[in-house]
Design an enzyme around this catalytic site. Sequence first.
Site: not given
Lengths: 376, 376
Positions: A140, A239, A45, A166, A170
């Site tokens: 994503k 992913k 917002r 993803v 990692l």
Amino acid sequence: MKTIPLILMGCGGVGRQLLQHIASCRSLHFKQGLHLRVVGVCDSRSLVVAADFLNKELDDSFLSELCRVKLGGSSLAKLADLGECQVFVHPESQGKLLEIASHLGKSTGLVFVDCSASSDTIVVLKQVVDLGSCIVLANKKPLTSTMEDFEKLFTHPRRIRHESTVGAGLPVIASLNRIISSGDPVHRIVGSLSGTLGFVMSELEDGKPLSQVVRAAKSLGYTEPDPRDDLGGMDVARKALILARILGQQINLNDLKIESLYPEEMGSSVMTVDDFLGRGLLLLDKDVQKRVEKASSNGNVLRYVCVIEGSRCEVGIQELPKNSALGRLRGSDNVLEIYTRCYSEQPLVIQGAGAGNDTTAAGVLADIIDIQDLFP
Amino acid sequence: MKTIPLILMGCGGVGRQLLQHIASCRSLHFKQGLHLRVVGVCDSRSLVVAADFLNKELDDSFLSELCRVKLGGSSLAKLADLGECQVFVHPESQGKLLEIASHLGKSTGLVFVDCSASSDTIVVLKQVVDLGSCIVLANKKPLTSTMEDFEKLFTHPRRIRHESTVGAGLPVIASLNRIISSGDPVHRIVGSLSGTLGFVMSELEDGKPLSQVVRAAKSLGYTEPDPRDDLGGMDVARKALILARILGQQINLNDLKIESLYPEEMGSSVMTVDDFLGRGLLLLDKDVQKRVEKASSNGNVLRYVCVIEGSRCEVGIQELPKNSALGRLRGSDNVLEIYTRCYSEQPLVIQGAGAGNDTTAAGVLADIIDIQDLFP
């Protein structure tokens, strides 16, 4: 001293954690000759910007107050009283973002850091690409929209990073990009990219019924409030799509074969969560048990994985060898197996926690630091 | 088009493979707007340079001929007849390298790529740092010399890359640097960083005697010509030292506790290779077997690993849980477990082939591409 100005989009769990990480890394980054200058923060917002954004920033005590306000469920507008900042509400906020980008993008450089989970950021992100800004994503959605959007965001491939889209922090994307840039052809990627589904599938091995395992996962806090949001596979599919597109597949989300662990007639428009957990799941137990037993009789186990190979990209249950990295997986870790020319018989394996605000935000911060050479 | 000029030091297996990778990636890199310009190549005796190194390069057909000459055991001097290049022999070659660096280092940029296995490159590498050059290393020696040398090479941390010094092309250093830059404190690293010793230790589990396993490893081509070069642990120690120094430990190679799998009285100055393989190893079988059995009775297995934790850095046999990533290791893969705040209970695991010219050279090439933003 090299300064990296940035605008944070989204101040939910990941965004707030990122602000904390930035604050606690100040002296570490200072030693490396780096200063991260938070120019603005927005949610769906509102936008809060340092009043004199060309020279000033939102300092750490302000940002800490911002986190407190958001955590309390209040609007960013509440921060207007603190002074030295300006608050803009939608849709004026969008115009202000572009104004900042056009001032800073090509001069000092600017990073838009998208830690939201919304598709609403895509329009602005595509525009600031042309204004010279860099983009760092945990979100994503911008990368799983149309191919046109994807290619637009990758107009300048060195100016976009998205490790945390993803497997959270990692080093999946970083590793894949290294493989690609060294000309080592990727033959196949198989990955368990959902902590929830990793846990569920490994628990099934012991002969436990699906219904019991899903309920356990929910009570351990591994699932979304409605576990069907995990069991449907859409998050894994996003992913998988990102990985496939990085490998050059020109496909969209609806081109993917996605196996859902529950049938349409148990969808959220038909059944309540309680009904699904109490009654629906029980109806699935027998079929799942049969599949587990069949796999076991082949010396295999079932895993819910993405498979990306050639022009194939699919998401669902696969029978995999018990003694592979994926087959040995227990608990909620993510596991990715990458097969290439260099890693042909035994894959390159990356394994670890693939969720959580802390590791997701750490991945975002590492991405920001990684693009420092693009700043003057 | 961005051009990255480079000088290759060392044209053994890794160096020649790198030249092949560069040639076969020409069109891939061209699409990315990148051109890798090989200005010179040297080995321990000679240096071949493009005659007009400011504007010209050694082209792919020349480099392919260079590889043929080296593979045939001839001197680089033989290439002088091909024209458009100059050959310098040691020590004039050193002066020429500095001349090139002073011309290109601060203008177009220049990368010294050390694929040798020699300490002789350190002197030049330290000098070209001051001349603005970047450094990419597969060679461990420059990073395992004195702390003074190490710090000199890291004068500009963004200008040095060395992925292939640990675990060949496995994304170990890249991942560790991401963790460090995001402020996620590393609590502990445990790694099996020798394919030979990984194979040996996992084979011992099945009750096979050490002597038999080492002989099998040798006949599979997993060991150095003298297997004691692997069994002594020095190669693992160098990798451990590099990891420890990245984490901030100010230590030298002789500060490390290194466990050798054979006693001093079986060293190469006392025993021939054949004697060691035929007679020496047999004397070690019983002790090793006892240790394997003791570990097994604790539900553990033995692994030859490096352990880096706090101010500790050691290399040797450790008892590890059977169901950990390291405990499950079979064959010659490298495995690294990294424990941090984000990966505290379950470590971040990176696993895959950690040796071989192909993957080592791929890691070097990815490093070169990774520093492209430093070039005009």
